[in-house]
Structures are given as structure tokens and as C-alpha cells.
Design a protein around this motif. Structure first.
Motif, PDB file in Angstrom:
ATOM      1  N   SER A 277      30.713  11.418-107.673  1.00 15.39           N
ATOM      2  CA  SER A 277      31.490  11.627-106.454  1.00 15.39           C
ATOM      3  C   SER A 277      31.019  10.675-105.360  1.00 15.39           C
ATOM      4  O   SER A 277      29.931  10.093-105.446  1.00 15.39           O
ATOM      5  CB  SER A 277      31.335  13.073-105.975  1.00 15.39           C
ATOM      6  OG  SER A 277      30.008  13.299-105.514  1.00 15.39           O
ATOM      7  N   ARG A 278      31.819  10.555-104.335  1.00 13.61           N
ATOM      8  CA  ARG A 278      31.436   9.704-103.197  1.00 13.61           C
ATOM      9  C   ARG A 278      30.169  10.224-102.529  1.00 13.61           C
ATOM     10  O   ARG A 278      29.301   9.446-102.132  1.00 13.61           O
ATOM     11  CB  ARG A 278      32.571   9.654-102.173  1.00 13.61           C
ATOM     12  CG  ARG A 278      33.817   8.914-102.649  1.00 13.61           C
ATOM     13  CD  ARG A 278      34.825   8.786-101.546  1.00 13.61           C
ATOM     14  NE  ARG A 278      35.301  10.107-101.093  1.00 13.61           N
ATOM     15  CZ  ARG A 278      36.031  10.308-100.002  1.00 13.61           C
ATOM     16  NH1 ARG A 278      36.343   9.288 -99.225  1.00 13.61           N
ATOM     17  NH2 ARG A 278      36.440  11.514 -99.678  1.00 13.61           N
ATOM     18  N   GLU A 279      30.062  11.556-102.428  1.00 10.82           N
ATOM     19  CA  GLU A 279      28.894  12.148-101.792  1.00 10.82           C
ATOM     20  C   GLU A 279      27.625  11.857-102.586  1.00 10.82           C
ATOM     21  O   GLU A 279      26.574  11.527-102.014  1.00 10.82           O
ATOM     22  CB  GLU A 279      29.076  13.663-101.639  1.00 10.82           C
ATOM     23  CG  GLU A 279      30.152  14.075-100.653  1.00 10.82           C
ATOM     24  CD  GLU A 279      31.566  13.896-101.189  1.00 10.82           C
ATOM     25  OE1 GLU A 279      32.520  13.881-100.370  1.00 10.82           O
ATOM     26  OE2 GLU A 279      31.725  13.749-102.429  1.00 10.82           O
ATOM     27  N   THR A 280      27.726  11.949-103.913  1.00 11.06           N
ATOM     28  CA  THR A 280      26.572  11.642-104.756  1.00 11.06           C
ATOM     29  C   THR A 280      26.202  10.171-104.644  1.00 11.06           C
ATOM     30  O   THR A 280      25.019   9.818-104.584  1.00 11.06           O
ATOM     31  CB  THR A 280      26.865  12.001-106.227  1.00 11.06           C
ATOM     32  OG1 THR A 280      27.100  13.414-106.326  1.00 11.06           O
ATOM     33  CG2 THR A 280      25.699  11.625-107.125  1.00 11.06           C
ATOM     34  N   ALA A 281      27.206   9.304-104.608  1.00  9.90           N
ATOM     35  CA  ALA A 281      26.943   7.867-104.450  1.00  9.90           C
ATOM     36  C   ALA A 281      26.193   7.592-103.158  1.00  9.90           C
ATOM     37  O   ALA A 281      25.235   6.797-103.132  1.00  9.90           O
ATOM     38  CB  ALA A 281      28.250   7.084-104.489  1.00  9.90           C
ATOM     39  N   GLN A 282      26.593   8.240-102.097  1.00 12.16           N
ATOM     40  CA  GLN A 282      25.919   8.052-100.816  1.00 12.16           C
ATOM     41  C   GLN A 282      24.455   8.480-100.896  1.00 12.16           C
ATOM     42  O   GLN A 282      23.567   7.796-100.385  1.00 12.16           O
ATOM     43  CB  GLN A 282      26.648   8.850 -99.730  1.00 12.16           C
ATOM     44  CG  GLN A 282      28.026   8.310 -99.374  1.00 12.16           C
ATOM     45  CD  GLN A 282      28.841   9.287 -98.531  1.00 12.16           C
ATOM     46  OE1 GLN A 282      28.397  10.399 -98.263  1.00 12.16           O
ATOM     47  NE2 GLN A 282      30.036   8.862 -98.135  1.00 12.16           N
ATOM     48  N   GLU A 283      24.202   9.615-101.554  1.00 18.92           N
ATOM     49  CA  GLU A 283      22.836  10.110-101.692  1.00 18.92           C
ATOM     50  C   GLU A 283      21.984   9.176-102.542  1.00 18.92           C
ATOM     51  O   GLU A 283      20.818   8.901-102.225  1.00 18.92           O
ATOM     52  CB  GLU A 283      22.851  11.516-102.307  1.00 18.92           C
ATOM     53  CG  GLU A 283      23.438  12.591-101.415  1.00 18.92           C
ATOM     54  CD  GLU A 283      22.591  12.818-100.167  1.00 18.92           C
ATOM     55  OE1 GLU A 283      21.357  12.703-100.249  1.00 18.92           O
ATOM     56  OE2 GLU A 283      23.186  13.098 -99.104  1.00 18.92           O
ATOM     57  N   ILE A 284      22.569   8.671-103.618  1.00 15.36           N
ATOM     58  CA  ILE A 284      21.827   7.763-104.499  1.00 15.36           C
ATOM     59  C   ILE A 284      21.522   6.462-103.774  1.00 15.36           C
ATOM     60  O   ILE A 284      20.406   5.933-103.863  1.00 15.36           O
ATOM     61  CB  ILE A 284      22.626   7.507-105.788  1.00 15.36           C
ATOM     62  CG1 ILE A 284      22.645   8.777-106.645  1.00 15.36           C
ATOM     63  CG2 ILE A 284      22.033   6.337-106.585  1.00 15.36           C
ATOM     64  CD1 ILE A 284      23.525   8.697-107.859  1.00 15.36           C
ATOM     65  N   TYR A 285      22.486   5.935-103.050  1.00 11.95           N
ATOM     66  CA  TYR A 285      22.244   4.711-102.285  1.00 11.95           C
ATOM     67  C   TYR A 285      21.119   4.911-101.274  1.00 11.95           C
ATOM     68  O   TYR A 285      20.253   4.046-101.102  1.00 11.95           O
ATOM     69  CB  TYR A 285      23.519   4.278-101.558  1.00 11.95           C
ATOM     70  CG  TYR A 285      24.584   3.683-102.452  1.00 11.95           C
ATOM     71  CD1 TYR A 285      24.281   3.223-103.732  1.00 11.95           C
ATOM     72  CD2 TYR A 285      25.902   3.568-102.014  1.00 11.95           C
ATOM     73  CE1 TYR A 285      25.261   2.680-104.541  1.00 11.95           C
ATOM     74  CE2 TYR A 285      26.897   3.018-102.806  1.00 11.95           C
ATOM     75  CZ  TYR A 285      26.568   2.578-104.078  1.00 11.95           C
ATOM     76  OH  TYR A 285      27.529   2.028-104.875  1.00 11.95           O
ATOM     77  N   ARG A 286      21.110   6.062-100.613  1.00 12.10           N
ATOM     78  CA  ARG A 286      20.055   6.334 -99.636  1.00 12.10           C
ATOM     79  C   ARG A 286      18.687   6.419-100.320  1.00 12.10           C
ATOM     80  O   ARG A 286      17.692   5.922 -99.788  1.00 12.10           O
ATOM     81  CB  ARG A 286      20.354   7.629 -98.875  1.00 12.10           C
ATOM     82  CG  ARG A 286      21.318   7.455 -97.717  1.00 12.10           C
ATOM     83  CD  ARG A 286      21.305   8.656 -96.797  1.00 12.10           C
ATOM     84  NE  ARG A 286      22.014   9.787 -97.393  1.00 12.10           N
ATOM     85  CZ  ARG A 286      23.302  10.067 -97.161  1.00 12.10           C
ATOM     86  NH1 ARG A 286      24.016   9.281 -96.377  1.00 12.10           N
ATOM     87  NH2 ARG A 286      23.862  11.107 -97.718  1.00 12.10           N
ATOM     88  N   ALA A 287      18.659   7.050-101.494  1.00 13.29           N
ATOM     89  CA  ALA A 287      17.398   7.168-102.224  1.00 13.29           C
ATOM     90  C   ALA A 287      16.871   5.796-102.631  1.00 13.29           C
ATOM     91  O   ALA A 287      15.670   5.518-102.532  1.00 13.29           O
ATOM     92  CB  ALA A 287      17.591   8.062-103.456  1.00 13.29           C
ATOM     93  N   ILE A 288      17.760   4.928-103.096  1.00 17.13           N
ATOM     94  CA  ILE A 288      17.354   3.585-103.504  1.00 17.13           C
ATOM     95  C   ILE A 288      16.861   2.791-102.296  1.00 17.13           C
ATOM     96  O   ILE A 288      15.811   2.139-102.339  1.00 17.13           O
ATOM     97  CB  ILE A 288      18.532   2.860-104.191  1.00 17.13           C
ATOM     98  CG1 ILE A 288      18.864   3.529-105.534  1.00 17.13           C
ATOM     99  CG2 ILE A 288      18.202   1.373-104.400  1.00 17.13           C
ATOM    100  CD1 ILE A 288      20.144   3.014-106.171  1.00 17.13           C
ATOM    101  N   GLN A 289      17.623   2.844-101.221  1.00 16.52           N
ATOM    102  CA  GLN A 289      17.289   2.068-100.027  1.00 16.52           C
ATOM    103  C   GLN A 289      15.986   2.523 -99.378  1.00 16.52           C
ATOM    104  O   GLN A 289      15.337   1.751 -98.669  1.00 16.52           O
ATOM    105  CB  GLN A 289      18.440   2.155 -99.019  1.00 16.52           C
ATOM    106  CG  GLN A 289      19.694   1.428 -99.477  1.00 16.52           C
ATOM    107  CD  GLN A 289      20.927   1.795 -98.669  1.00 16.52           C
ATOM    108  OE1 GLN A 289      20.936   2.781 -97.934  1.00 16.52           O
ATOM    109  NE2 GLN A 289      21.990   1.019 -98.815  1.00 16.52           N
ATOM    110  N   SER A 290      15.592   3.760 -99.624  1.00 15.68           N
ATOM    111  CA  SER A 290      14.346   4.275 -99.042  1.00 15.68           C
ATOM    112  C   SER A 290      13.113   3.934 -99.875  1.00 15.68           C
ATOM    113  O   SER A 290      11.995   4.277 -99.486  1.00 15.68           O
ATOM    114  CB  SER A 290      14.438   5.801 -98.873  1.00 15.68           C
ATOM    115  OG  SER A 290      14.479   6.449-100.133  1.00 15.68           O
TER     116      SER A 290
END
Length: 239
Positions: free
Chosen positions: A101-114
Motif C-alpha cells: 500500500s501507499r502507507e506501507t511504502a511511505q513507512e518503508i522509505y522512512r525506515a530506509i532513509q533513517s
């Protein structure tokens, strides 16, 4: 010139009946427009006249992507890695591709970027660019949307299940090799980490060369009843 090649020639000739169970959240056709394919791309420095630093892919997969994957895997229907190195605009690029989902994608991107390690790789100019999809819109809702357009529709829609297993096996192999290869190595500094994963890369490549024919190609050929496959011969046979 076409060449019919039977990949497997010995062993494991008996195959039992297997029932394929798809993940609950994925059918043969994507119908929920809130879900789709998402990319996280990492482009590496690749100096002229140098080989690609393939071991950086290993670090990204094992130390940056894997923690995010462990955290969100239940929310991901399908995922895979993609690796390439060509002297063009894309250059040496490692990608994590997933269906969610878009929400999961956003969370994964944040996890990677952190990831602090990713920050160190960027600061050291080993990773020169990171590219993430715009999560305000689902651009690839179909299961076959990221498969090769030259394939049949049936292969396009089912191949993601195959390559997810391949990617999981590759990641687990890195983990298994790392347990022994990285033992007692100084990994607190970046140079030690790079040297350690350079060695892990060498070990994994050697296992592919020595065991890949039977462990991967033979058993894949067996699943398809040992039918020959059409190969366009170029002498160095990379599959």
C-alpha cells in the motif's frame, strides 16, 4: 542462432505433487488501486576503468534493506531485489522493489532513509544517489507491471512470485556467509565493513560458480519437467 539446452542432466529425477498457495493479499491480478509496486533505488559511484563495487549491494541488502523488510514484511505482498551495472545513465544501481500500500511504502522509505549506515555510505560517496517513488499516487497497480514487456502476460503476472523466492534465498545466503566471514572482523568502522562484505561477496560468487548449476538451474529445470530451454548462444552463458 538458437540453441536448445537441457539445463539438468542428473539427479533429483522424481518430483512429488506440489500445491501452490498464493499470499492472501495477492491474486493473479491486482484489483486494489491503493496497492502497487514501489522502488527504492541506490546508485553507486563507479569510477572509469574500475569494476562495479558489487559488495556495496550486499551491504545495502543486508544492513539497510533487511531491517526494514523484517519490520514491514507482513504488510508487503511481494518483493525482490534488482542489480545492474551498465555504462549508461543508470550506471551501477541496486533496487529494492516491493508490492504494498501507499502507507506501507511511505513507512518503508522512512525506515530506509533513517539508516545511519546509509548516511555513512552517502557521506563516503559510495552511494551517490537515492531515488524513491512518489507515494501520492499508485502508478503500477498490476502484478505484472514491473516484469519484462517482452514476456507473455502469464509469465509477467507469475514471475514476481519466483523472483521473490530467489531474492529471499540470496539475502539468506548473504546472512549465512556473513556469520562466518564477518566473525572477529572490525565492523565498527566503514573500512572494516567494506572489506568484510567484499569477502562475503567473493564467497557468495564462488558458491554461485561452483554450486549454481545444480542448486539453482537443475532444480528449476526439474520443476518444468526437464524440458529444454531456448538459449541464444554467446559462449559465456549468463542466465
Amino acid at each position: 542462432m538458437g540453441l536448445l539446452v537441457a539445463v539438468a542432466v542428473s539427479g533429483c529425477a522424481s518430483i512429488g505433487k506440489v500445491q501452490l498457495i498464493e499470499p492472501e493479499s495477492v491474486g493473479q491480478k491486482a484489483v486494489d488501486a491503493e496497492k502497487g509496486w514501489w522502488y527504492a533505488r541506490f546508485r553507486m559511484d563507479w569510477p572509469k576503468d574500475a569494476d562495479p563495487a558489487w559488495y556495496v549491494d550486499f551491504i545495502l541488502a543486508h544492513r539497510v534493506i533487511s531491517p526494514a523488510l523484517d519490520q514491514y514484511e507482513k504488510a508487503i505482498s511481494l518483493w525482490r531485489f534488482h542489480r545492474r551495472a551498465k555504462r549508461d545513465q543508470g550506471g551501477h544501481e541496486f533496487s529494492f522493489i516491493f508490492f504494498a500500500s501507499r502507507e506501507t511504502a511511505q513507512e518503508i522509505y522512512r525506515a530506509i532513509q533513517s539508516s545511519r549506515l546509509l548516511e555513512r555510505l552517502i557521506a563516503a560517496h559510495l552511494v551517490v544517489d537515492t531515488i524513491y517513488d512518489d507515494t501520492t499516487v499508485v502508478l503500477r497497480p498490476d502484478l505484472g507491471a514491473t516484469s519484462d514487456r517482452n514476456w507473455s502476460p502469464e509469465i509477467q503476472r507469475t514471475w514476481p512470485f519466483y523472483i521473490m523466492g530467489v531474492s529471499r534465498m540470496w539475502l539468506n545466503l548473504i546472512d549465512e556467509v556473513s556469520k562466518e566471514t564477518l566473525k572477529e572482523r572490525g565492523l565498527s568502522n566503514l573500512d572494516g565493513l567494506l572489506e568484510g562484505y567484499r569477502k562475503v561477496n567473493e564467497v557468495v560468487e564462488e558458491k554461485w560458480r561452483q554450486e549454481g548449476s545444480h542448486a539453482f538451474l537443475h532444480h528449476l529445470n526439474a520443476i518444468f519437467g526437464y524440458e529444454p530451454v531456448l538459449i541464444y548462444e554467446r559462449r559465456l552463458m549468463n542466465f
